[in-house]
Design an enzyme around this catalytic site. Structure first.
Site, PDB file in Angstrom:
ATOM      1  N   LYS A  14       0.987  -0.910  -0.374  1.00 43.21           N
ATOM      2  CA  LYS A  14       0.068   0.146   0.047  1.00 43.21           C
ATOM      3  C   LYS A  14       0.933   1.363   0.194  1.00 43.21           C
ATOM      4  CE  LYS A  14      -1.566   0.029   4.353  1.00 43.21           C
ATOM      5  NZ  LYS A  14      -0.531   0.673   5.220  1.00 43.21           N
ATOM      6  N   ARG A  31      -6.701   3.804  11.513  1.00 48.93           N
ATOM      7  CA  ARG A  31      -6.471   2.527  11.754  1.00 48.93           C
ATOM      8  C   ARG A  31      -6.999   1.397  11.952  1.00 48.93           C
ATOM      9  NH1 ARG A  31      -0.880   1.518   9.083  1.00 48.93           N
ATOM     10  NH2 ARG A  31       0.522  -0.067  10.419  1.00 48.93           N
ATOM     11  N   ARG A  56      12.029  -6.826   3.662  1.00 50.79           N
ATOM     12  CA  ARG A  56      11.652  -5.870   3.836  1.00 50.79           C
ATOM     13  C   ARG A  56      12.987  -4.951   4.913  1.00 50.79           C
ATOM     14  NH1 ARG A  56       5.643  -1.939   4.261  1.00 50.79           N
ATOM     15  NH2 ARG A  56       6.624  -3.296   7.063  1.00 50.79           N
ATOM     16  N   ARG A 109      12.805  -3.777   7.209  1.00 57.42           N
ATOM     17  CA  ARG A 109      12.248  -1.922   8.318  1.00 57.42           C
ATOM     18  C   ARG A 109      12.832  -2.689   9.737  1.00 57.42           C
ATOM     19  NH1 ARG A 109       7.380  -0.129   7.252  1.00 57.42           N
ATOM     20  NH2 ARG A 109       6.555  -0.530   8.868  1.00 57.42           N
ATOM     21  N   ARG A 140       1.306  -7.010  14.037  1.00 62.44           N
ATOM     22  CA  ARG A 140       1.285  -5.960  13.360  1.00 62.44           C
ATOM     23  C   ARG A 140       0.015  -6.600  12.575  1.00 62.44           C
ATOM     24  NH1 ARG A 140       5.823  -4.343   9.980  1.00 62.44           N
ATOM     25  NH2 ARG A 140       4.081  -2.462   9.487  1.00 62.44           N
TER      26      ARG A 140
HETATM   27  P1  AMP Z   1       2.738   2.035   8.623  1.00 62.34           P
HETATM   28  O1  AMP Z   1       4.424   2.123   8.533  1.00 62.34           O
HETATM   29  O2  AMP Z   1       1.750   2.550   8.180  1.00 62.34           O
HETATM   30  O3  AMP Z   1       2.591   0.718   8.360  1.00 62.34           O
HETATM   31  O4  AMP Z   1       3.499   2.233  10.345  1.00 62.34           O
HETATM   32  C1  AMP Z   1       4.478   2.007  10.722  1.00 62.34           C
HETATM   33  C2  AMP Z   1       4.108   1.646  12.247  1.00 62.34           C
HETATM   34  O5  AMP Z   1       4.047   3.452  13.107  1.00 62.34           O
HETATM   35  C3  AMP Z   1       2.734   0.783  12.879  1.00 62.34           C
HETATM   36  O6  AMP Z   1       2.754  -0.305  13.198  1.00 62.34           O
HETATM   37  C4  AMP Z   1       1.849   1.240  14.123  1.00 62.34           C
HETATM   38  O7  AMP Z   1       2.927   0.904  14.760  1.00 62.34           O
HETATM   39  C5  AMP Z   1       2.554   2.783  13.915  1.00 62.34           C
HETATM   40  N1  AMP Z   1       1.217   3.858  12.762  1.00 62.34           N
HETATM   41  C6  AMP Z   1       1.350   4.144  11.733  1.00 62.34           C
HETATM   42  N2  AMP Z   1      -0.340   4.472  11.390  1.00 62.34           N
HETATM   43  C7  AMP Z   1      -0.840   4.462  12.532  1.00 62.34           C
HETATM   44  C8  AMP Z   1      -2.498   5.060  12.750  1.00 62.34           C
HETATM   45  N3  AMP Z   1      -2.841   5.183  12.154  1.00 62.34           N
HETATM   46  N4  AMP Z   1      -2.398   4.956  14.029  1.00 62.34           N
HETATM   47  C9  AMP Z   1      -1.918   4.216  14.988  1.00 62.34           C
HETATM   48  N5  AMP Z   1      -0.531   3.563  14.591  1.00 62.34           N
HETATM   49  C10 AMP Z   1      -0.118   4.417  13.917  1.00 62.34           C
END
Ligand code: AMP
Length: 187
Positions: free
Chosen positions: A14, A89, A128, A130, A141
């Site tokens: 995404k 989320r 990835r 990360r 996750r």
């Molecule tokens: P992502 O890069 O979108 O996979 O996000 C990485 C991490 O950031 C997630 O596992 C959450 O810990 C945090 N995170 C990102 N977006 C949100 C959100 N909308 N609400 C809460 N935590 C978030």
């Protein structure tokens, strides 16, 4: 005016698709994950608070993320539309977003769900590398996604805003599917 939400499990591609589609359609790309990682890198107060949640694969508290999104949506580069990548989320974030958009006179046009089988997701995330991509954090996750984020698919479907795309294909093909579907939806 394209104002889009990108849903889909972590590792569905995404983020990659959001960047490419935002560039093609000249939209602002707003990734809450990127905003949070930048805050962590800067060691800001928000970053220090968010860090622990992120390293465990948990959601960062709604109020922190909502503040970031509120600030970001006021910036001039969002005037031509935006893609929200990784937000909302959970149900409460979706409702707060609707309230925030009503307040600033905007609305969501489409929520895009990228559909990818579980085994492909884990494979992609491990590749990835990360900081929050080790196997137990990935598993957490995915759990958080299923419990809290996946119900948003129905939330947007009920509002007739859902666009479902098969994301299990080469990056370029998924982009093509997305851009075509978005153009049809915009007519
Ligand atoms: P992502 O890069 O979108 O996979 O996000 C990485 C991490 O950031 C997630 O596992 C959450 O810990 C945090 N995170 C990102 N977006 C949100 C959100 N909308 N609400 C809460 N935590 C978030």
């Amino acid at each position: 005016m394209a104002r889009l939400i990108f849903l889909g499990p972590p590792g569905a591609g995404k983020g990659t698709q959001a960047v490419v589609v935002a560039t093609q359609l000249q939209l602002a790309h707003i990734s809450t994950g990127d905003l949070l990682r930048a805050a962590v890198a800067q060691q800001s107060a928000l970053g220090l608070e968010a860090q622990g949640y992120m390293s465990r694969g948990e959601l960062v508290p709604d109020s922190l993320v909502l503040g970031l999104v509120r600030d970001r949506l006021q910036q001039p580069d969002t005037a031509n539309g935006w893609i929200l990548d990784g937000f909302p989320r959970n149900r409460s974030q979706a409702e707060s977003l609707n309230a925030l958009l009503a307040e600033i006179g905007q609305r969501i046009e489409q929520a895009v769900n990228l559909d990818v089988p579980d085994e492909v997701i884990v494979e992609r995330m491990l590749a990835r590398g990360r900081a929050d991509d080790n196997e137990s954090v990935i598993r957490r996750r995915l759990e958080v996604y299923r419990e809290q984020t996946a119900p948003l698919i129905d939330f947007f479907r009920d509002r007739q805003q859902l666009l479902e795309i098969d994301g299990n294909a080469a990056v370029e093909l998924v982009t093509e599917r997305l851009v075509n579907a978005l153009q049809v939806a915009a007519v």
